[in-house]
Design an enzyme around this catalytic site. Sequence first.
Site, short mmCIF file in Angstrom:
data_model
loop_
_atom_site.label_atom_id
_atom_site.label_comp_id
_atom_site.label_asym_id
_atom_site.label_seq_id
_atom_site.Cartn_x
_atom_site.Cartn_y
_atom_site.Cartn_z
N HIS A 165 -6.06 3.73 -1.40
CA HIS A 165 -7.05 3.59 -0.73
C HIS A 165 -7.23 5.09 -1.15
CE1 HIS A 165 -9.69 4.00 2.86
NE2 HIS A 165 -10.16 4.12 1.85
N GLU A 177 -8.64 0.82 -2.76
CA GLU A 177 -9.76 -0.13 -1.79
C GLU A 177 -10.18 1.67 -1.18
OE1 GLU A 177 -7.84 0.36 2.01
OE2 GLU A 177 -6.48 -1.18 1.28
N ARG A 198 -9.87 8.23 -0.45
CA ARG A 198 -10.53 8.25 0.56
C ARG A 198 -11.59 9.77 0.33
NH1 ARG A 198 -8.67 6.18 6.02
NH2 ARG A 198 -10.28 7.16 6.59
N ARG A 216 2.81 18.71 1.98
CA ARG A 216 3.53 20.21 1.15
C ARG A 216 2.85 20.36 0.19
NH1 ARG A 216 8.85 22.12 2.92
NH2 ARG A 216 8.48 21.78 5.63
N HIS A 218 -4.00 -4.38 7.89
CA HIS A 218 -4.14 -3.65 8.84
C HIS A 218 -2.37 -2.86 10.02
CE1 HIS A 218 -5.73 0.61 10.17
NE2 HIS A 218 -5.83 0.27 8.91
N GLY A 219 -1.91 -2.86 10.27
CA GLY A 219 -1.01 -2.74 11.27
C GLY A 219 -0.20 -3.28 11.02
N GLU A 273 -11.09 -9.74 3.16
CA GLU A 273 -9.51 -9.23 4.18
C GLU A 273 -9.46 -9.01 5.37
OE1 GLU A 273 -7.21 -5.76 2.35
OE2 GLU A 273 -6.55 -5.80 4.48
N GLY A 277 1.16 -1.22 4.53
CA GLY A 277 1.31 0.18 3.95
C GLY A 277 2.48 0.58 4.99
N HIS A 278 1.69 1.56 5.81
CA HIS A 278 2.92 2.04 6.90
C HIS A 278 4.09 1.64 7.12
CE1 HIS A 278 3.59 4.27 10.70
NE2 HIS A 278 2.73 5.84 10.00
N ARG A 315 -7.79 12.71 1.42
CA ARG A 315 -6.64 13.39 2.74
C ARG A 315 -4.56 12.52 1.70
NH1 ARG A 315 -7.64 9.53 7.50
NH2 ARG A 315 -9.39 10.78 7.34
N HIS A 316 -4.70 11.87 0.78
CA HIS A 316 -3.10 11.22 0.83
C HIS A 316 -3.51 11.20 -1.05
CE1 HIS A 316 -4.96 7.51 1.87
NE2 HIS A 316 -4.41 7.60 3.36
N THR A 328 -7.07 6.17 10.72
CA THR A 328 -6.82 5.48 8.76
C THR A 328 -8.47 4.29 9.40
OG1 THR A 328 -5.61 3.31 8.63
CG2 THR A 328 -5.96 3.75 11.02
N THR A 329 -8.78 3.95 8.80
CA THR A 329 -9.81 2.76 8.51
C THR A 329 -9.74 1.78 10.01
OG1 THR A 329 -8.78 2.11 6.36
CG2 THR A 329 -11.07 0.19 7.49
N ASN A 331 1.17 -1.32 0.28
CA ASN A 331 0.21 -0.02 0.17
C ASN A 331 1.15 1.49 0.08
OD1 ASN A 331 -1.17 2.13 0.90
ND2 ASN A 331 -2.79 0.63 1.62
N ASP A 358 -0.50 3.97 0.65
CA ASP A 358 -0.86 5.69 0.57
C ASP A 358 0.47 6.65 0.84
OD1 ASP A 358 -2.63 4.79 -0.49
OD2 ASP A 358 -4.29 4.27 1.84
N HIS A 359 1.04 6.00 1.99
CA HIS A 359 1.53 7.03 2.83
C HIS A 359 2.58 8.06 2.07
CE1 HIS A 359 -1.18 6.69 6.49
NE2 HIS A 359 -0.82 4.88 5.43
N1 PXP Z 1 -5.51 -3.13 4.48
C1 PXP Z 1 -6.86 -2.08 4.29
C2 PXP Z 1 -8.71 -2.45 4.18
C3 PXP Z 1 -7.08 -0.78 5.13
O1 PXP Z 1 -7.70 -0.12 4.71
C4 PXP Z 1 -5.16 -0.20 5.20
C5 PXP Z 1 -4.17 0.56 5.46
O2 PXP Z 1 -5.10 2.05 4.20
C6 PXP Z 1 -4.28 -1.77 4.59
C7 PXP Z 1 -4.47 -2.80 4.26
C8 PXP Z 1 -3.01 -1.54 5.61
O3 PXP Z 1 -2.20 -0.98 6.97
P1 PXP Z 1 -1.38 -0.38 7.01
O4 PXP Z 1 -1.02 0.95 6.50
O5 PXP Z 1 -1.20 -0.38 8.53
O6 PXP Z 1 -0.33 -1.96 6.85
#
Ligand code: PXP
Length: 239
Positions: A43, A70, A45, A18, A191-192, A151, A213-214, A49-50, A100-101, A7, A9-10
């Site tokens: 994602h 997403e 959103r 910026r 997630h996480g 998921e 992702g993060h 936001r990103h 976040t979600t 992912n 996104d970040h």
């Molecule tokens: N899966 C879903 C459905 C999410 O919304 C996210 C966060 O955007 C992720 C996975 C990835 O999570 P993380 O960025 O914490 O790895």
Amino acid sequence: MPRLAVNVDHIATLREARKTNYPDPVAAAVIAELAGADAIVVHLREDRRHIKERDVRILRDTVQTRLILEMGATDEMLEFALEVLPDVVTLVPERREELTTEGGLDVVTHQKNVAHAVETLNSAGIPVCLFVDPDPRQVEASLAAGADFVELHTGLFCDANAPDARKAAFEALLTAARKGREIGLGVHAGHGICYRSILAFKGVSEIEEFSIGHSIVSHAALVGMEKAVRRMAALVRSL
Ligand code: PXP
């Protein structure tokens, strides 16, 4: 062998901090694929936001593996998905104020609406994944709503500090993953997940794909810091 969906996104979060045109999530996706990502996830959103529409459109043309979008199950997003045709859509719940979600989709309660979104996407040839809490009832409702994959939300497990809570959250993931496979759904998880928590899933053959992702973007910022500073230091010293 399980797959890794990265992912990006970040990378866009940094860009939006910026309002510059860098770093570009499209460039990050290319590097992620070169490094072995099996899919790229973004994602889009509601508050943009990103990730922006522009990112998804360009990624649709440039991603060589699979593009997973997403999104919330809104009319606006469904229309966008039908235009861009990602390889998979993952439906997630969305509240504007959340960081976040935060939780999975409540497919049990919203089965009719979810089924409508799944059917709309499926009829355009887009397979659909539902992001749900690791609860067998949500997994069964996902099948009933026509989903191709679930998921499983790993947030509770990844955030748990106390051993008992961590164990219970992991058991819930295993039970939900087994249920998903048993009824014929593809099972993903995310997630996480970080560089430590991923190791807990060794041997869990029910989970086919991890969406991360993060932690990857955070790690990239640190492992890339030395190179980035050396380059700027050399420029400053060359003045
Ligand atoms: N899966 C879903 C459905 C999410 O919304 C996210 C966060 O955007 C992720 C996975 C990835 O999570 P993380 O960025 O914490 O790895």
